[in-house]
Write a protein that holds these residues in place. Sequence first.
Motif, short mmCIF file in Angstrom:
data_model
loop_
_atom_site.label_atom_id
_atom_site.label_comp_id
_atom_site.label_asym_id
_atom_site.label_seq_id
_atom_site.Cartn_x
_atom_site.Cartn_y
_atom_site.Cartn_z
N MET A 198 -6.54 -8.82 5.31
CA MET A 198 -6.13 -10.09 4.70
C MET A 198 -6.71 -10.20 3.30
SD MET A 198 -4.33 -11.11 7.16
CE MET A 198 -3.89 -12.78 6.63
N GLY A 199 -5.82 -10.50 2.36
CA GLY A 199 -6.26 -10.65 0.99
C GLY A 199 -5.28 -10.02 0.01
N TYR A 200 -5.72 -9.83 -1.21
CA TYR A 200 -4.89 -9.30 -2.28
C TYR A 200 -5.17 -7.81 -2.45
CZ TYR A 200 -2.45 -8.92 -6.74
OH TYR A 200 -1.58 -8.55 -7.73
N VAL A 201 -4.12 -7.02 -2.52
CA VAL A 201 -4.25 -5.57 -2.37
C VAL A 201 -5.19 -4.94 -3.40
CG1 VAL A 201 -2.23 -5.01 -3.78
CG2 VAL A 201 -2.94 -3.46 -1.94
N THR A 202 -5.14 -5.39 -4.65
CA THR A 202 -5.97 -4.78 -5.69
C THR A 202 -7.45 -5.02 -5.41
OG1 THR A 202 -4.17 -5.22 -7.25
CG2 THR A 202 -6.30 -4.62 -8.19
N ASP A 203 -7.77 -6.21 -4.95
CA ASP A 203 -9.15 -6.53 -4.59
C ASP A 203 -9.59 -5.73 -3.36
OD1 ASP A 203 -9.15 -8.46 -6.62
OD2 ASP A 203 -8.48 -10.02 -5.25
N LEU A 204 -8.69 -5.62 -2.38
CA LEU A 204 -9.04 -4.95 -1.13
C LEU A 204 -9.30 -3.47 -1.33
CD1 LEU A 204 -6.46 -6.68 1.24
CD2 LEU A 204 -8.94 -7.02 1.25
N ILE A 205 -8.45 -2.82 -2.11
CA ILE A 205 -8.66 -1.38 -2.37
C ILE A 205 -10.00 -1.17 -3.07
CG2 ILE A 205 -7.81 0.59 -3.70
CD1 ILE A 205 -4.95 -0.49 -3.16
N THR A 206 -10.34 -2.09 -3.96
CA THR A 206 -11.63 -1.99 -4.65
C THR A 206 -12.79 -2.25 -3.69
OG1 THR A 206 -10.54 -2.78 -6.65
CG2 THR A 206 -12.95 -2.81 -6.64
N ILE B 82 0.34 -8.62 -0.74
CA ILE B 82 -0.30 -9.70 0.01
C ILE B 82 -0.54 -9.26 1.44
CG2 ILE B 82 -0.08 -12.11 0.76
CD1 ILE B 82 1.90 -12.48 -1.62
N ASN B 83 -1.80 -9.33 1.90
CA ASN B 83 -2.18 -8.96 3.27
C ASN B 83 -1.61 -7.60 3.66
OD1 ASN B 83 -3.35 -11.54 3.31
ND2 ASN B 83 -1.53 -12.47 4.23
N PRO B 84 -1.97 -6.56 2.93
CA PRO B 84 -1.33 -5.25 3.10
C PRO B 84 -1.74 -4.53 4.38
CG PRO B 84 -3.15 -5.09 1.57
CD PRO B 84 -2.98 -6.55 1.87
N ASP B 85 -0.83 -3.68 4.85
CA ASP B 85 -1.14 -2.75 5.94
C ASP B 85 -1.77 -1.49 5.35
OD1 ASP B 85 0.20 -4.47 7.75
OD2 ASP B 85 2.13 -3.60 7.14
N PHE B 86 -2.59 -0.83 6.16
CA PHE B 86 -3.21 0.43 5.76
C PHE B 86 -3.09 1.45 6.88
CE2 PHE B 86 -5.30 -2.39 2.76
CZ PHE B 86 -5.45 -1.62 1.62
N ILE B 87 -2.95 2.70 6.48
CA ILE B 87 -3.01 3.82 7.42
C ILE B 87 -4.41 4.42 7.32
CG2 ILE B 87 -2.07 6.10 7.96
CD1 ILE B 87 0.51 5.17 6.47
N THR B 88 -5.05 4.62 8.46
CA THR B 88 -6.39 5.20 8.50
C THR B 88 -6.40 6.36 9.50
OG1 THR B 88 -7.37 4.00 10.37
CG2 THR B 88 -7.20 2.81 8.27
N PRO B 89 -7.42 7.19 9.49
CA PRO B 89 -7.49 8.27 10.49
C PRO B 89 -7.50 7.74 11.92
CG PRO B 89 -9.06 8.66 8.72
CD PRO B 89 -8.52 7.27 8.50
N GLU B 90 -7.95 6.50 12.11
CA GLU B 90 -8.02 5.91 13.45
C GLU B 90 -6.75 5.15 13.82
OE1 GLU B 90 -10.60 5.30 11.13
OE2 GLU B 90 -11.60 7.10 11.93
N ALA C 186 2.41 -13.87 3.25
CA ALA C 186 1.30 -14.79 2.95
C ALA C 186 1.10 -15.78 4.09
CB ALA C 186 1.59 -15.54 1.66
N THR C 187 -0.14 -16.19 4.28
CA THR C 187 -0.45 -17.26 5.23
C THR C 187 -0.03 -18.59 4.61
OG1 THR C 187 -2.65 -17.62 4.32
CG2 THR C 187 -2.44 -15.96 6.07
#
Length: 521
Positions: free
Chosen positions: A162-170, A148-156, A280-281
């Motif tokens: 905000m959202g559900y991780v499976t949907d967001l990765i897609t 739920i509302n996952p953190d991500f590591i990016t080059p920046e 979750a919110t």
Amino acid sequence: MKQHQLVLALFACLSFWSCTEKASKQKRPNILFIMSDDHAYQAISAYGSKLIQTPNIDRLADEGILFHNACVTNSICAPSRATILTGKHTHINGKMDNVHPFDTTQMTFPQIFQKAGYETAMYGKLHFGNNPKGFDDFMILPDQGNYINPDFITPEGDTTLMGYVTDLITDLTIDWLKKKRDEDKPFMMMYWQKAPHRPWWPRADKFKKYSQMSFPEPESLFDDYSGRGTAAKTAEMNIYSHMTYNHDSKIRPETLKRMGQIDPDVPLYKNGFTYPYNRATLEQKAAYDPVVDSINLYFETHWPKMSREEKMRWKYQRYMQDYLGCIESVDENVGRVLDYLDESGLAENTIVVYTSDQGFYLGEHGWFDKRFAYNESFKTPLLIRWPSKIKAGSVNDDLVQNLDFAQTLLEAANIDAPNDMQGESLMPILTGNNKEWTRDAVYYHYYAYPAYHMVKKHYAIVKKDYKLIHFYDDVDEWELYDRQKDPNEMNSVYDDPKYADIVKELKGELDGLRKKYKVID
């Protein structure tokens, strides 16, 4: 005039050469490597699952090839991923368990693709290291990540979506395919889901849907391990004894507090419910709360009156409801990506791989989790679609491993693999030349003991007919399974005199594999 014609002719030749070169590059296949975390083959309908329908993953079997004997070299998350990336056993790449560091001097196959002119990207769960090697772009979850509302590591830098991780990765994957990639280059995209890794939090609508369903129990749910040795008897992955109320079954801490001491031997995770739930919110919690409340009300009302057998059955159903709810989202999102490949015209020249980092126990032997060389954790789903090469609807039962993925994809892209990779390319199988595939045994080695779930160190040789396992370190025990007569691996026949010759033969072959792969204990 002649000079003008010469210039035009030269320009035409250069243009033709440029177009031909571009066309040549485009003929190299794109690669979409899809991996989920802990997705049991028993939870894919193409493998005959009685638990769930996965029509989108099944498309890859219908339009490509399904492997019935795909397996891993080490059934635990980070080591499996390191093997996939390097094409080497875990004792070579350094990632022998989730604690040992990955040897960063190791060459990964995405680095090789990148150097060969492919555009590379990774979205989702890597599980080790914050700067994946060989990728032009990436957004990865830190460590296990959150549903739920996952953190991500990016080059920046780090970010939260905000959202559900499976949907967001897609969403991120499709967005990269649509907008970010260089269309003049072939791509190698790694689309790696967190789901269905523990703790299982389905999206709120799936949580509601699956909480109202019940699922068939495996035959060995109440296994007493009488046919096996010390390792099976002492492992800490029993659904009743080791699956937690708060972290796994979604029992609120205030419910447990009101009920007082219940089953004191069953562990609790500190913040096991509150940490994922509190991401979750208020609006998101409102969608989850009715189901959580109903689970807690049932638990508080009925649990004190239940027998141990009834408690085991209830915990199994709760497990399946959440685990399978997560998988339905995985399957739907695989469908979204496959649909985009079709709509964009990319499907014809794109190799699509679907797999998991290992198998998983769905109540077999009374267990959850993985780690053992026993079938449910050792075997992993593997489905591959490549329209121009793989005959639709193919099925294969050769012994293949995640050790083979790197060399397979490199050969498919006509890129030379390093000589120190330890796998074998699956290209003969993919192209219908099965007679060229000669492997008849695979090697497995699990190192993470003493550690979580307390599965003892062991290594094994696995053939189609037999599996020989050596548990070592604080024990010295052997087990042999006749895979044809005992496919559920309920009774070791190591000490049966009728199998003495088989034991002797397999031990010799096992020593040969250990030398071949330069194994150290």
